[in-house]
Every structure is written in C-alpha cells, then in structure tokens.
Scaffold this active site. Structure first.
Site, PDB file in Angstrom:
ATOM      1  N   LEU A 243     -19.523  -0.730   7.003  1.00 14.04           N
ATOM      2  CA  LEU A 243     -20.183  -1.751   7.810  1.00 14.04           C
ATOM      3  C   LEU A 243     -21.130  -1.134   8.831  1.00 14.04           C
ATOM      4  O   LEU A 243     -22.182  -1.700   9.137  1.00 14.04           O
ATOM      5  CB  LEU A 243     -19.137  -2.624   8.506  1.00 14.04           C
ATOM      6  N   GLU A 367     -21.186  -9.334   9.363  1.00 16.97           N
ATOM      7  CA  GLU A 367     -21.035  -7.927   9.741  1.00 16.97           C
ATOM      8  C   GLU A 367     -20.904  -7.752  11.259  1.00 16.97           C
ATOM      9  O   GLU A 367     -21.514  -6.884  11.868  1.00 16.97           O
ATOM     10  CB  GLU A 367     -22.165  -7.089   9.160  1.00 16.97           C
TER      11      GLU A 367
END
Length: 387
Positions: A243, A367
């Site tokens: 991420l 995210e």
C-alpha cells in the site's frame, strides 16, 4: 517570460531528460487515446479494455521493476509522472495501472521466489496476465488487522475461505494477490482464475470510478498449492508495504485530475460571456483560479520531493500519508470548484470536472482515508497512537 499556468514553479525544469520523456509519452497517450473515449466509458460504466495492450506496450505496467522481469527500470519520479498523466485522463485508468504495478507485481517481486517472479512478472508487464489485490474486507475498511479470510494448511496445499470487497480489476483479473490469516500470521497467496471455489462479482451502480472494474471476491474452500504462497513476508507489514508503494503513486495522480479541471475551467472562463465580459475578467473568478494554481503548485512540489526521497531510499510512510492527504484534498476541492465555475454545463460528463470530482470521492477514500492519514501524521507528531 510568461509562466506555464499549470506549472508556476517550473517543476518541469527539475526533471531529468528521461523523466521529461516519460511524462511526454504518457501525456500524448492520454491526449490521443484516453480523452476521446473516457467520457463515454464513464457514462457506460465500462473500463476501456482496448487500451490494455497499448498501456503495456508503452511500458507502464511494472515500470519501476528490473528489465529482467519485464519492467522498465524507471525511477520513482518517472512512475509518479506516469500516474499524474494517466489520472489527468481518468482516475480509473490510473487505478488499473496502480493495482497491476504496485499492488500485484510489486509483492511478487518483493515477497516472491525467483520461480514466482519468472512465472508471473513478464506476462503481467506485457498485459497478458492481469492482477487484483485482495486485502479489504466487507467489515474491515481501515482496520486490515481485523481480517476474517483464513488459509489453513492441508497437506501440500492451502485452503482459503472468506471474502474481499472493493477490489479494483477483480473481474478483469487472471490472478488475485490474496491476504489471509494463517496459524503463522497474515500471509499472501496467488489465487488463479478458475480455481474451484473462487469467484468474482462485479459491483454495479457506482457513481465513482465508473470507468474502472470494482469487484467482490469470494473464497469457498479454494485449494491453492504451496507454490502459490509468497514466502518472503508475514504479518501486516506485507500488505502495508504494498500500500505504501501504491499510495506514493496516488500522491501524483490527483495532481493530474486537478490540472485537467483547472485547464477546463480556465478555458471556459475565457470563453463564457456574462454581463458583457468574459467570466475570467471577474475578480471572484480570478481569485478562485489563482487558488487552484497555488494548491496544484504545492502538490507538485510535495510529490516531487517525495519521489526524490523514495529514489534515495529515504522515504518514510508518514511522508506518503502527508502527501496523499494533501493532494487528494487539493484535487477534490479543485474539481468541485471547477464544476461550480462551469455552472449548469459542469454537471454533464461532456465536461471533465464532475467526472473527476466523482472519481476523487473514491481516491480520497481508498488506500487510507483522509482521516487515517491525518492520524498517521498526528501519531508522528505526538508519539501517541489515536487510532
């Protein structure tokens, strides 16, 4: 000398010749191939699959990975510029490239064996194999540690049960990088399309990222061989590391969306005649346009410095959080304000502002929501975890 309206601090001059060439190539692709079709694709709720081969041919999939695995060997700033120019077209196009590159190819490269890298990465770089990233769950959201998907060892295989939600590329994907709880912590598995018990269901009725495929993934006793487990990471640091890679690109992407909106609003304000003069001749309009340019300039400098830190091996996750928070907020505010400057015309997808504004509702959420990134920065400042 007149300044460029979308580059008031001449950030372009801070780029190397290779970085400039990358930006120019992707900008041309966006202008010639994305912009002519993306409004209709958004209206139809259709991801333009016909662009995949060309995206791959340009070297935009896994662009920072070594050439031996099909990557382009580009630096992080070049990857950021790719994201910026693609999202100037549409967040859905940039999301496709982000997921394939940062969330699927990167974990295979970083956490996989040499055999796994050779098996998957060249075909992924060529666009022959599409991936998706299975982390988020229906009840999990910002708390990935609360993972319910499980994988248990059964002889030489693993058996996976659970579900994932809001998965970009899900119904396009040939493979899914799936994170699951095991007796030895969270681990990652490459689940292949067609494996018994694995199903993807596309999420419809979206008002955001309509030119992108978003899916739910379901695992009902899916048997995965040990050869498909990524062995070189365990725990949350695995998915969080992926991420961080993707969020870095997302700090650049919204700059492109904001530039597209400012470009549209600036041109419209010069052409729109109200009370016998162009809209751009009003002080109120100029103040708003100037504020957009100020925000874009700040975002450009943030992401460029972040990229230089990343290339030097000095980038910290908190710095990524700060830039994602700032640049997503910057872009969504600009998109909304540009829509307002366009008046009634701004509500149609014949103009870009409303499409970017709607897309950015997802970009500011996925995210890591804005609140999560604010708390990451707050924790850095105070040393206290307030999650």
């Amino acid at each position: 000398m007149a300044l460029h309206p979308y580059d008031l601090y001449d950030v372009r001059s801070m780029l190397s010749e290779e970085e400039q060439a990358v930006q120019d190539t992707v900008a041309r692709f966006t202008d010639e191939r994305v912009l002519p079709i993306i409004g209709d694709a958004f209206d139809q709720g259709r991801f333009p699959r016909e662009l995949i081969a060309e995206i791959a041919e340009l070297g935009l999939l896994g662009s920072t990975l070594p050439e031996q695995y099909g990557g382009g060997g580009l630096n992080s700033v070049s990857y950021g510029l790719i994201c910026q120019e693609l999202e100037r077209g549409d967040s859905g196009i940039r999301s496709f490239v982000s997921v394939q590159s940062s969330l699927c190819m990167y974990p295979i490269f970083a956490y996989g064996t040499e055999e796994q890298k050779k098996r998957w990465l060249p075909d992924m770089a060529a666009g022959r194999v599409i991936g998706c990233f299975g982390l988020t769950e229906p009840h999990g959201g910002s708390d990935p540690a609360n993972m319910k998907t499980v994988a248990r060892k059964d002889g030489g295989d693993w058996v996976i049960n659970g579900a994932k939600m809001w998965i970009t590329n899900g119904n396009l994907a040939d493979i899914a990088i799936v994170w699951a709880q095991t007796d030895d912590g969270i681990q990652s598995f490459v689940v292949e399309k067609g494996m018994a018990g694995f199903a993807a269901q596309e999420i419809k009725h979206k008002m955001s990222l309509r030119a992108s495929v978003t899916s739910s993934l379901f695992f009902d006793n899916v048997r995965v061989p040990e050869a498909n487990r990524l062995p070189n990471v365990k725990g949350l640091k695995g998915p969080l590391g992926c991420l961080t890679q993707a969020r870095y690109g997302i700090t650049w992407g919204p700059i492109g969306a904001a530039i597209a909106c400012l470009d549209e609003a600036l041109n419209y304000s010069k052409e729109r005649i109200l009370f016998d003069r162009p809209l751009a001749a009003n002080q109120a309009a100029q103040l708003r346009l100037a504020d957009m340019a100020r925000r874009i300039t700040s975002g450009q400098l943030l992401s460029l410095q972040l990229g230089r830190l990343k290339d030097a091996g000095k980038m910290a996750p908190t710095q990524v959080s700060l830039a994602k928070w700032n640049n997503c907020r910057m872009a969504i505010d600009i998109a909304r304000d540009c829509r307002d400057l366009l008046g009634g015309a701004g509500i149609t997808t014949e103009h870009a502002a409303i499409r970017h504004a709607l897309n950015l509702e997802s970009v500011i959420t996925y995210e890591g929501t804005e609140t999560v990134h604010q708390l990451v920065v707050g924790r850095e400042l105070t040393g206290i975890n307030a999650f």
